[in-house]
Design a protein around this motif. Structure first.
Motif, short mmCIF file in Angstrom:
data_model
loop_
_atom_site.label_atom_id
_atom_site.label_comp_id
_atom_site.label_asym_id
_atom_site.label_seq_id
_atom_site.Cartn_x
_atom_site.Cartn_y
_atom_site.Cartn_z
N ARG A 34 21.37 -10.35 54.67
CA ARG A 34 22.45 -10.15 55.62
C ARG A 34 21.99 -9.20 56.71
O ARG A 34 21.52 -8.10 56.43
N TYR A 52 28.03 -9.66 50.85
CA TYR A 52 27.79 -11.11 50.84
C TYR A 52 28.58 -11.82 51.95
O TYR A 52 28.08 -12.77 52.58
N GLY A 54 29.04 -11.08 54.80
CA GLY A 54 28.46 -10.93 56.13
C GLY A 54 28.61 -9.55 56.71
O GLY A 54 28.86 -9.39 57.91
#
Length: 281
Positions: A34, A52, A54
């Motif tokens: 990320r 996760y 973003g």
């Protein structure tokens, strides 16, 4: 928004993501990249899941850190957990900067070390400390501290923020001033402070830093957590105000009140706000 509400939303989203990943034969645990940083994540954990999604973990804090962190500086991440902000700070200080990351729980510290190992260029800028920062090096370390926010149904969670306490078997008690006297090679420019009610413990051992270096703080303000630790907003302010510090909104740069009663009215019970605390120079 109360932390419990945020966790409830995250749990609903996790159920959808877990179902979709399960249909594709993908587990909750794995390596994910990320914003150019690789993490080993367990998506059943709240902080991991936010990464996760973003970089949604405290994104306004990330924006504030990007605005306030100076290249080549020394910054402290106190309450580093798994490294969500630690790695971001390492990218902000650049190759000539340093990050000192503090995390007392065995659970989160091992995950922090793993995520640093996965990003060796950034990890080389970070020095980790598994310690509980408090008034002195001889203070007893709490046997467990909240560092896990599970997104699956469990018993024994905190009634307001739904966290789970994790063991601190390997942690040492240290004062921040003593650690800095040993390990700091330059003035501390910025401190990210998020320790779920133990803020006053940290500040008790940081009187020299507050007086002589006066770094900028980006910190969580949660009155109910302070009260659970036998502390208060009044005590928190007693470390900052006499040293010329003032409170500001995280992104708007609007000055906030510097009295406990007025600050208390800004934060609902069971909720927290992140603020900038800066000394007038």
């Amino acid at each position: 928004m109360k932390t419990a509400t945020k966790i409830a939303i995250a749990r609903a989203l996790h159920d959808v993501v877990r179902f979709g990943r399960g249909m594709a034969g993908r587990p909750d645990k794995g390596l994910f990249s990320r914003r150019g940083i690789t993490y080993e994540l367990d998506l059943s954990q709240g902080i991991d899941f936010a990464i996760y999604l973003g970089g949604m973990f405290e994104w306004t804090t990330s924006v504030a850190l990007a605005r306030l962190t100076e290249p080549s500086s020394l910054v402290l991440d106190i309450g580093a957990n798994i490294g969500a902000h630690t790695l971001h700070l390492a990218s902000l200080v650049g190759p000539n900067g340093r990050v000192m990351a503090f995390e007392p729980t065995d659970f989160a510290f091992q995950k922090l070390k793993r995520n640093l190992d996965l990003n060796p260029q950034l990890g080389s800028r970070v020095e980790t400390f598994q310690c509980f920062l408090t008034a002195g090096d001889e203070v007893r370390v709490p046997h467990a501290i909240y560092s896990s926010w599970p997104l699956t149904a469990e018993t024994g969670l905190h009634p307001k923020h739904l966290g789970r306490e994790m063991q601190t078997d390997a942690a040492q008690a240290r004062s921040l001033d003593s650690v800095l006297a040993e390990r700091a090679d330059r003035r501390v420019q910025l401190v990210k402070l998020d320790v779920d009610g133990y803020e006053c413990d940290v500040l008790k051992g940081a009187t020299a830093m507050l007086r002589d270096q006066r770094p900028v703080f980006v910190m969580e303000l949660a009155p109910y957590s302070l009260e659970e630790r036998g502390s208060s907003l009044d005590e928190l302010l007693s470390y900052f105000v006499p040293n010329g510090y003032r409170f500001y909104t995280l992104l708007g740069r609007r000055r906030l009140p510097s009295t406990a009663s007025q600050l208390q009215r800004l934060v609902a019970d069971g909720a927290s706000v992140n603020v900038v605390v800066r000394a007038d120079r």
